[in-house]
Design an enzyme around this catalytic site. Structure first.
Site, PDB file in Angstrom:
ATOM      1  CB  SER A 183      19.838  44.416-100.208  1.00  0.00           C
ATOM      2  OG  SER A 183      20.565  45.611-100.059  1.00  0.00           O
ATOM      3  CE1 TYR A 197      22.505  42.963-104.420  1.00  0.00           C
ATOM      4  CE2 TYR A 197      22.138  45.025-103.243  1.00  0.00           C
ATOM      5  CZ  TYR A 197      22.300  43.653-103.242  1.00  0.00           C
ATOM      6  OH  TYR A 197      22.250  42.964-102.043  1.00  0.00           O
TER       7      TYR A 197
END
Length: 246
Positions: free
Chosen positions: A144, A157
């Site tokens: 990501s 995250y």
């Protein structure tokens, strides 16, 4: 018609929904036998039904990636049954809490790191010998932009994806002289349940589908794909090298 992945074995994590589900179907449609790993039995059974409708085949593995011993047992089972692994797609991930760092307890931090980083480390350890036995082993891990942009309120995250990228970079360097090709794929904003949970006000119709992401992952799994140590950033349509200079 000759299928480009006929007789090849592909392990896909997080295969019960989203990008993992779509990628498993896409690889199966090219002839691969899918080892579908996810926690959700119902989602795996639905995937199996769709793959069989398309004429493909799958082995379902209901397993939490936090079970590192279970990953090791899976590696041993794949060795016994197939002798090798041709494709590894490390897709499974969790978003974790959307909170300031100072408000996050240790348990949710550890939970995110366990799935997004530690589980992939264990997959690398346990699947590398099998991938090296293949004539064209291919590994793709889903990352990501948060790994580098570090957006506010997504600390666990972002940190876990940065850790994943570091692990994959190391592995690519270590295997550069082998037949194994190791790469990262950043799909960008995709219409998934996890994305909707993190950004509930976002209109999902404006986002690309998991199927679109899957169609971009498939070429990175083919024997004809020769690049290694690369990050394919779908939002910018660029293939960036993270290999060390010679």
């Amino acid at each position: 018609m000759t299928l480009p992945l006929a007789s090849r074995i592909a392990l896909v994590t997080g295969a019960s929904r989203g990008i993992g589900y779509a990628t498993a179907r896409a690889l199966a449609s090219r002839g691969a036998h899918i080892i579908a790993l996810a926690r959700t039995q119902g989602g795996l059974e639905e995937l199996d039904d769709e793959i069989r409708k398309d004429g493909g085949s799958a082995t379902l593995v209901p397993l939490s990636l936090t079970d590192v011993d279970g990953i090791a047992r899976l590696g041993a089972a794949l060795h016994e049954r197939h002798g090798q692994l041709d494709i590894l797609v490390g897709n499974a991930g969790t978003a974790g809490p959307s909170s300031p760092l100072g408000h996050i307890d240790m348990k949710p931090w550890n939970d995110v790191m366990a799935i997004n980083a530690t589980a992939n480390f264990q997959l690398i350890r346990c699947m590398e010998p099998l991938l090296k036995k293949a004539d064209a082993g291919r590994a793709v891990f889903i990352t990501s932009a948060a790994a580098s942009t570090a957006p506010a309120y997504l600390g666990p995250y972002s940190a876990s994806k940065a850790a994943l990228e570091a692990l994959v970079r190391v592995w690519a360097h270590e295997t550069a002289s082998t037949r194994l090709r190791v790469n990262l794929f950043n799909p960008g904003p995709i219409r998934t349940r996890m994305r909707a949970a993190v950004f509930p006000g976002e209109d999902p119709i404006t986002l690309d589908t998991p199927e679109r992401a899957a169609e971009l992952i498939v070429p990175m799994c083919l024997p004809s794909w020769n690049e290694t140590g690369r990050l394919y950033d779908y939002p910018t349509r660029t293939l960036m090298s993270f290999r060390a200079p010679a």
